[in-house]
Design an enzyme around this catalytic site. Structure first.
Site, PDB file in Angstrom:
ATOM      1  N   ASP A 267       1.190  -0.819  -0.207  1.00 52.63           N
ATOM      2  CA  ASP A 267       0.163   0.116  -0.235  1.00 52.63           C
ATOM      3  C   ASP A 267       0.469   1.493  -0.183  1.00 52.63           C
ATOM      4  OD1 ASP A 267      -3.079   0.396   1.597  1.00 52.63           O
ATOM      5  OD2 ASP A 267      -2.406   2.159   0.215  1.00 52.63           O
TER       6      ASP A 267
HETATM    7  C1  GLC Z   1      -4.209   4.607   0.080  1.00 52.01           C
HETATM    8  C2  GLC Z   1      -5.256   3.298   0.178  1.00 52.01           C
HETATM    9  C3  GLC Z   1      -5.809   2.182  -0.561  1.00 52.01           C
HETATM   10  C4  GLC Z   1      -5.424   2.604  -2.673  1.00 52.01           C
HETATM   11  C5  GLC Z   1      -4.211   3.218  -1.920  1.00 52.01           C
HETATM   12  C6  GLC Z   1      -3.456   3.906  -3.406  1.00 52.01           C
HETATM   13  O1  GLC Z   1      -3.513   4.619   1.007  1.00 52.01           O
HETATM   14  O2  GLC Z   1      -4.929   2.185   1.738  1.00 52.01           O
HETATM   15  O3  GLC Z   1      -6.789   1.271  -0.476  1.00 52.01           O
HETATM   16  O4  GLC Z   1      -5.305   2.209  -2.716  1.00 52.01           O
HETATM   17  O5  GLC Z   1      -3.390   4.634  -1.037  1.00 52.01           O
HETATM   18  O6  GLC Z   1      -4.348   5.002  -3.870  1.00 52.01           O
END
Ligand code: GLC
Length: 729
Positions: A267
């Site tokens: 993430d």
């Molecule tokens: C965010 C979220 C995740 C998302 C990623 C990209 O922090 O936790 O669900 O897909 O970043 O935006």
């Protein structure tokens, strides 16, 4: 490209080029305006050379922009390896569907597949090759803001919806290569992010491995079984180790046991966050933990880029680990056809006709109506009659803020508000509602309605047959980093409710919210319709239901607490050694002194304009014994004893009376959407198989135990009666 050619390509790559493939950055690094690039580049410490090696791009869309970046990227990349665009398409691209917690209330797996299919068509023609969906974090704590992205508290149901979404996004296995209207699905957040302590985002997750495996991992596993090509790590710890650096979770369970052979992406910033978690002293240790856990792509931090080369040189990291990750990434790009078709589905002309098309919006309107949940309907207040005069009041009455916190490319300026939906609604005989719906000139604030808007609201309510009071949360009050310790409606909204109720007791509350709320304060409402964040066609779909063009069938998939003090309150709880039900008048039983044990609106609950009654279930097997060879067939008749055609969501619940570990007091093991004409009775049947009652034992095996089970068929998880007893051989 043949697999052997992929391996040849890998052999030609330098270590620096390989490490570049393991990184994902946002699109501003590829801006054609130098002034837009320099800030991000200096902030992250990236030079142009490194940027041409970065393997994938986050959050860029638009056929023209994606084609421009791809063209420039492949010209500059020494081996002309294509990049790949990924983004957060969670419940729609530009045609926004209800938030997943809302869509889940439809209990319609076909609806999830349709939502994903439409999303994939719009996302792929706009340049995306992968979407960060489905999110299958199981949730039991509505204080957590991201419950809005989940499909609720049940492992079985989450798994069904996750599988449907993966199929909708990716098509059948192998379709990704030639069908450029499909995208790769990324199931997230692995794992158990929905169990954060205190419902506070990014907080610790701590539970037994048995509970983790038996309850929280089932949804992800279902998505992987359905073929999801990516998995995203979660921010939280699991068993004391952050998921992103957790070798046991990612290698032993995800790769070895679940057999996941796709790409594992961190993430946002989660690799570097191992330092703040306190399991890595620096970027080098963070990189080593993550690459050893099998994290293939580091999203938006550069621990890999900054330190992996030295780690390989020092022997701390075997280059074969990096080769395995690069191979998985190149294989995914190849599965998507990017080597032969680097622009894939990106097409400016088609983008204009496909994105936000009339047919997509019609699909959204139909599906949205299924997601609405009728929580209360005293004295058949609903459906409204075309002749009734309506005062439409409250902060959400005219608000376009109905797409939800993860609607990225959604446009609130193109959303159908509740007022627009009501006014546009034309009854069957063409009678327009326009003249019947009055609202205040001044917009009502979500927190502190002004004295003037309250006075204007009261004045309109006085002269209306019925009041529609649109209440709830701003979309920024749920979603990521939006946990709430108090899940009441804002006090100002309760004050408005009370002021209006004094002059007109006929109030229909329509709720726009991203989580189950504590609805104390609106007990006097005649009717409550839960609309969640209904998406682009929200107002139209709500009007369809309020005026009876659609008979509501939705049922909640996450319990609404009576009080935040009960949390976590969920339907499939353990019995405990002192169950309240067995001795409700006893002191020394599991209960509270000041509130009941029960949800205000339990899992599986929702009303209809019809009324459905259930006969006693009967079982087909002789002596009520079932086995792996002979599943049990449970038959039950359902009657629509009303004058309105409707759809009932019939639910099959099972209780395993004795297990190696404690078993929940009931578990959903089947459901059916049953359309019944007015007055119709139909017999439906469920098959209960031995594999349906398998659970994780202390040796981590997933198996069943011979023994006795109780089985119910009902319209929700609370009103269960006359169970049948089955014996598993
Ligand atoms: C965010 C979220 C995740 C998302 C990623 C990209 O922090 O936790 O669900 O897909 O970043 O935006």
């Amino acid at each position: 490209m043949e697999q052997s050619n992929i391996e040849d390509l890998l052999r030609q790559m330098t270590l620096e080029e390989k490490i570049g493939q393991l990184t994902q950055i946002t699109g501003d690094f590829y801006s054609d305006k130098a002034e837009d690039r320099t800030g991000p580049m200096s902030q992250l410490g990236l030079d142009d050379e490194q940027i041409t090696n970065v393997g994938t791009v986050l959050g860029v869309v638009g056929a023209s922009e994606c084609r421009r970046i791809q063209r420039q990227y492949m010209e500059r990349n020494r081996l002309h390896i294509p990049t790949m665009f990924m983004g957060d398409v969670i419940h729609g691209y530009e045609t926004i569907f209800p938030i997943p917690l809302g869509l889940a209330s439809s209990w319609d797996t076909d609806a999830f597949e349709e939502m994903a299919r439409v999303s994939a068509e719009e996302a792929s023609v706009s340049g995306l090759s992968a979407v960060f969906s489905p999110m299958v974090d199981l949730v039991r704590d509505p204080r957590w803001g991201r419950v809005m992205e989940s499909t609720g508290e049940d492992p079985f149901l989450n798994g069904k919806f996750a599988s449907a979404m993966v199929t909708g996004y990716q098509g059948e296995p192998g379709e990704l290569q030639d069908h450029f209207n499909k995208v790769a699905a990324c199931v997230k957040h692995f794992a158990a992010y929905g169990a954060v302590t205190g419902g506070r985002d990014y907080n610790t997750v701590d539970m037994s491995e048995q509970r983790l495996r038996d309850v929280y991992l089932r949804g992800y596993h279902a998505a992987i079984e359905a073929g999801a090509r990516l998995v995203m790590t979660s921010f939280n710890t699991v068993g004391g180790i952050p998921a992103t650096g957790n070798r046991h979770l990612m290698q032993d369970i995800l790769r070895d046991e679940f057999g996941f052979d796709g790409v594992l992406i961190s993430d946002f910033g989660a690799v570097k966050e191992l330092i703040s978690h306190g399991v890595a002293a620096d970027e080098s240790q963070a990189a080593s933990l993550s690459i050893h856990a099998g994290v293939d792509i580091e999203m938006m931090t550069l621990c890999y880029m900054h330190t992996l080369e030295a780690l390989v040189t020092s022997g701390a990291v075997d280059e074969r680990l990096i080769d395995e990750s690069v191979l998985r990434i190149l294989r995914l790009k190849n599965e998507l056809g990017l080597f032969e078709h680097p622009f894939r589905g990106a097409d400016e002309a088609r983008e204009k006709e496909i994105v936000f098309s009339t047919s997509h919006r019609a699909t959204a309107r139909r599906i949205t109506a299924e997601s609405l949940v009728l929580l209360r309907n005293n004295d058949a207040t609903l459906p409204l009659k075309a002749s009734q005069s309506i005062a439409l009041l409250g902060p959400a009455a005219q608000s376009p803020d109905i797409l939800g916190a993860w609607s990225w490319r959604g446009r609130t300026d193109r959303a159908v508000t509740l007022m627009q939906g009501l006014r546009k609604f034309a009854s069957a005989d063409g009678e327009s509602m326009r003249s019947h719906v009055k609202t205040t000139e001044e917009r009502c604030d979500y927190f502190v309605p002004t004295e003037s808007v309250i006075a204007a609201s009261v004045e309109l309510a006085k002269h209306a047959d019925v009041v529609i009071l649109a209440l709830g949360e701003l979309s920024t009050m749920s979603g990521e980093a939006a946990s709430r310790s108090n899940i009441h409606l804002p006090k100002g909204q309760i004050a408005l409710f009370d002021a209006v109720h004094k002059v007109n007791p006929h109030i229909v509350v329509v709720l726009f919210n991203g989580r189950p709320l504590d609805l104390s304060g609106i007990e006097a409402a005649d009717a409550i319709l839960e609309a969640w964040y209904p998406g682009t066609e929200g107002g139209a779909a709500i009007a369809d239901v309020l005026f009876g063009a659609v008979n509501p069938s939705g049922k909640v998939t996450m319990s609404f607490p009576e009080s935040v003090g009960q949390i976590p309150v969920f339907y499939d709880e353990d019995n405990t050694g002192r169950p309240y039900e067995q001795a409700p008048n006893e002191k020394y039983v599991s209960k509270y002194l000041d509130v009941s044990n029960y949800a205000a609106y339990p899992f599986g609950f929702g009303l209809s304009y019809s009324h459905f009654s259930y006969g006693s279930p009967v079982v087909s097997v002789s002596g009520n014994g079932f086995s792996a060879e002979h599943p049990a067939i449970i038959r039950v008749s359902i009657t629509n004893d009303s004058e309105v055609d409707g759809v009932e969501i019939a639910q099959l619940y099972v209780r395993d009376l004795v297990g190696e570990v404690v078993r929940p007091v009931k578990q959903l093991k089947g459901f059916q959407r049953v359309a019944l004409a007015a007055g119709e009775t139909r017999e439906i049947e469920f098959e209960l198989d031995e594999k349906d009652v398998r659970y994780v034992h202390l040796d981590d095996s997933m198996r069943s135990d011979p023994g006795d089970f109780l089985v119910w068929v009902a319209g929700n998880s609370r009103d269960l009666s006359n169970p049948i007893r089955l014996h598993l051989e």
